[in-house]
Design an enzyme around this catalytic site. Structure first.
Site, short mmCIF file in Angstrom:
data_model
loop_
_atom_site.label_atom_id
_atom_site.label_comp_id
_atom_site.label_asym_id
_atom_site.label_seq_id
_atom_site.Cartn_x
_atom_site.Cartn_y
_atom_site.Cartn_z
CD GLU A 282 -12.79 7.95 8.16
OE1 GLU A 282 -13.00 7.97 6.94
OE2 GLU A 282 -11.80 7.38 8.68
CE LYS B 157 -3.68 9.14 -7.45
NZ LYS B 157 -3.99 10.40 -6.71
CB CYS C 131 -7.27 5.55 9.53
SG CYS C 131 -5.61 4.94 9.82
CD GLU D 148 -3.11 -0.22 5.88
OE1 GLU D 148 -2.24 -1.09 5.92
OE2 GLU D 148 -2.92 0.96 6.21
P1 NAD Z 1 -9.42 8.92 -0.75
O1 NAD Z 1 -10.02 7.56 -0.78
O2 NAD Z 1 -10.22 10.07 -1.20
O3 NAD Z 1 -8.09 8.97 -1.63
C1 NAD Z 1 -7.01 8.08 -1.39
C2 NAD Z 1 -6.25 7.90 -2.68
O4 NAD Z 1 -7.07 7.22 -3.61
C3 NAD Z 1 -5.83 9.21 -3.34
O5 NAD Z 1 -4.52 9.06 -3.86
C4 NAD Z 1 -6.84 9.35 -4.47
O6 NAD Z 1 -6.36 10.08 -5.56
C5 NAD Z 1 -7.02 7.89 -4.86
N1 NAD Z 1 -8.27 7.59 -5.59
C6 NAD Z 1 -9.45 8.25 -5.53
N2 NAD Z 1 -10.34 7.67 -6.37
C7 NAD Z 1 -9.71 6.62 -6.95
C8 NAD Z 1 -10.11 5.63 -7.88
N3 NAD Z 1 -11.34 5.58 -8.41
N4 NAD Z 1 -9.20 4.69 -8.24
C9 NAD Z 1 -7.96 4.68 -7.72
N5 NAD Z 1 -7.52 5.61 -6.85
C10 NAD Z 1 -8.39 6.56 -6.45
O7 NAD Z 1 -8.89 9.12 0.76
P2 NAD Z 1 -8.26 10.45 1.39
O8 NAD Z 1 -9.39 11.41 1.57
O9 NAD Z 1 -7.05 10.83 0.61
O10 NAD Z 1 -7.74 9.90 2.81
C11 NAD Z 1 -8.51 9.87 3.96
C12 NAD Z 1 -9.11 8.48 4.16
O11 NAD Z 1 -8.07 7.51 4.28
C13 NAD Z 1 -9.93 8.35 5.43
O12 NAD Z 1 -11.10 7.63 5.16
C14 NAD Z 1 -9.03 7.55 6.35
O13 NAD Z 1 -9.68 6.83 7.36
C15 NAD Z 1 -8.34 6.65 5.39
N6 NAD Z 1 -7.11 6.12 5.96
C16 NAD Z 1 -7.09 4.81 6.36
C17 NAD Z 1 -5.95 4.29 6.95
C18 NAD Z 1 -5.92 2.86 7.42
O14 NAD Z 1 -4.85 2.36 7.68
N7 NAD Z 1 -7.04 2.19 7.56
C19 NAD Z 1 -4.81 5.09 7.11
C20 NAD Z 1 -4.87 6.41 6.68
C21 NAD Z 1 -6.03 6.91 6.09
#
Ligand code: NAD
Length: 506
Positions: free
Chosen positions: A399, A193, A302, A268
């Protein structure tokens, strides 16, 4: 004479045209499908916030069909395919990625606002992920030999089954390959997804994988919103594990959603990473790294070094140099090869990042450079350095995920460690000192899953990746990915000579 940018814009129109023709659906059982949704959502480019196309908003039913397809493909033979065959197929997928790397990079840049200079590398890194994990497919089932008295134990690893991969919008193509390649190499099948802000390159990856000969149903992609399609994936009983990359809050929701079906999770999540510069550091290298780590990839990274902790003896001198460099960073169209920072992903994220300029000054920090929007269209933000900050301010605790850096002074090693660890997060840490014992003490004490001493965030594929505290649960990379996607089974064989306890004997 058309410039490089003109040429790339022309190419981007060609590559994006198929996405604009009709609403984008999903990839299930090896083909594009519309799914059973009646609603769509818009996908825009942050270059000027214009619409690129519509996306069918995947439903619970679409996830169910995809999960069933992935489970069928697992049972029908993907799990039993010899590792060497999986390896060859994964190399063919890598070839396909390399052949379409320019298209992937341009589509990704337009979809996310990430500069083309980094997206070209990210596309190639995606191919490298398929090659690296593909090579490991041959021995994925390997185990240990554990002799004991009267018995011999041996372990073997077996793929879990159909797994879910949920990806964010920052470097979405590279991150998709980082999760999907080891899953396939393990013998698992996948339902992905993608993030709703950046759905395009996941579809390109599925297209490339099937063109390379992937059996139908082994990789499925369902587009849609997190709270519907994402949630349904985490709740589906046929999905054995979820590999998730995204925000910490979403990670905690996923833990709850996945609890009733007892799924294995790898999370992550976010970061608020310290970069600690001692006064005995190689200042020129520390300067290069501090600026690169925070401002590459638009600061939407991240692992970025968002809290710059500088020893007070060199704080003014070092931060003045950082400010000079930050003021000089080239903000521009993401397809311009000279651009160093492009527009942020989406207007909602742009508004969030912009709100921190007021928050910073209200809390008493100074804006040494930057601090506003760049230009008057799209999601461009000026690269910004906050000085005069302390670790209690919101700019040091939350963040922000943009091209902004918060510089905080510290007195000595003990204070540096205490500030570094005074955060909810624990993803990465960077230590700059020429005193190796001090570097090692800091590395040992800092609460982070990954630490670099005298280096930028260089990543090696066999090394473990993951965070502590609110930055995540679990590790992947190298063999850790296989531990996640596979079950370890112990088989205990008796030599046949020991006495077995008897019950009910007359
Ligand atoms: P997000 O958590 O908003 O969304 C990530 C994914 O989760 C999307 O595909 C979204 O549709 C899905 N999602 C949202 N709600 C959900 C639910 N209730 N159930 C299942 N899936 C759901 O994150 P974002 O804004 O897309 O990405 C940025 C974030 O990702 C930042 O916090 C960043 O630090 C983190 N990130 C972490 C790493 C790591 O390796 N630690 C790497 C890249 C990004």
């Amino acid at each position: 004479m058309p410039t490089e940018l003109d040429k790339r814009i022309r190419k981007s129109k060609k590559f994006l045209k198929p996405f604009a023709k009709a609403p984008l659906g999903h990839f299930i059982k090896g083909r594009r499908v519309k799914g059973n949704s009646m609603t769509t959502f818009e996908n825009i480019t942050p270059v000027d916030n214009s619409k690129l196309g519509d996306i069918w908003s995947g439903t619970v039913k679409d996830i169910d069909v995809a999960a069933q397809a992935a489970n069928d493909a697992f049972l029908a033979g993907w799990r039993d395919m010899p590792g060497a065959e999986r390896r060859d197929l994964m190399h063919a997928i890598a070839d396909g990625i390399e052949a379409r790397a320019e298209e992937i990079a341009i589509v990704e840049s337009m979809d996310t606002g990430q500069p083309i200079r980094f997206m070209q590398k990210a596309a190639i890194r995606g191919a490298a992920n398929f090659r690296f994990f593909g090579d490991k497919a041959v021995e994925a089932g390997k185990g240990l030999s554990l002799p004991a008295e009267h018995h011999h134990n041996f372990t073997t690893r077996h793929p879990l089954g159909a797994v879910g991969v949920i990806t964010p919008w920052n470097t979405p193509f590279m991150l998709s390959t980082w999760k999907i390649a080891p899953a396939l190499a393990s013998g698992c099948t996948v339902v992905q997804k993608p993030a709703e802000f950046s759905p395009y390159t996941a579809m390109l990856l599925a297209e490339i994988a099937y063109a390379a000969g992937l059996p139908k149903g082994v990789l499925n992609v369902v587009n849609g919103l997190g709270e519907t399609a994402g949630k349904a994936l985490t709740e589906h009983p046929l999905i054995k594990a979820i590999a998730f990359v995204g925000e910490s809050f979403t990670g905690s929701l996923i833990q709850k959603q996945a609890a009733p079906t007892l799924k294995r999770l790898h999370l992550e999540l976010g970061g608020k990473n310290p970069c600690v510069v001692f006064d005995d550091a190689d200042m020129d290298r520390a300067l290069d790294a501090a600026v690169f780590m925070q401002f590459s990839l638009n600061g939407e990274r991240c692992t970025s070094s968002t809290r710059l902790l500088v020893q007070e003896t060199v704080y003014d001198e070092f931060t003045a140099k950082v400010a000079d460099r930050v003021a000089n960073i080239k903000v521009g169209h993401p397809l311009d090869p000279t651009t160093e920072i492009g527009p942020l992903i989406h207007p909602t994220h742009f508004d969030k990042v912009m709100s921190y300029f007021d928050i910073a000054t209200e809390d008493g920090a100074e804006i040494a450079t930057g601090g506003g929007r760049e230009g008057d269209e799209g999601c461009y933000v000026k690269p910004t350095l906050f000085t005069g900050a302390n670790n209690d301010m919101r700019i040091a605790r939350e963040e922000i995920f943009g091209p902004v850096l918060t510089a905080i002074p510290f007195k000595d090693e003990a204070e540096a460690l205490s500030i570094a660890n005074d955060t909810d997060y624990g993803l990465t840490a960077y230590i700059w000192t020429q005193d190796s014992a001090k570097g090692m003490r800091m590395a040992r004490g800092v609460e982070a899953g990954m630490v670099w001493i005298n280096s930028e965030n260089n990543r090696h594929l066999p090394a473990p990746f993951g965070g502590m505290k609110a930055s995540g649960i679990g590790r992947d990379g190298g063999d850790w990915s296989f531990d996640f996607y596979m079950e370890t089974k112990n088989t205990c064989v008796a030599y046949g000579t020991h006495s077995i306890p008897q019950l009910g004997v007359k």
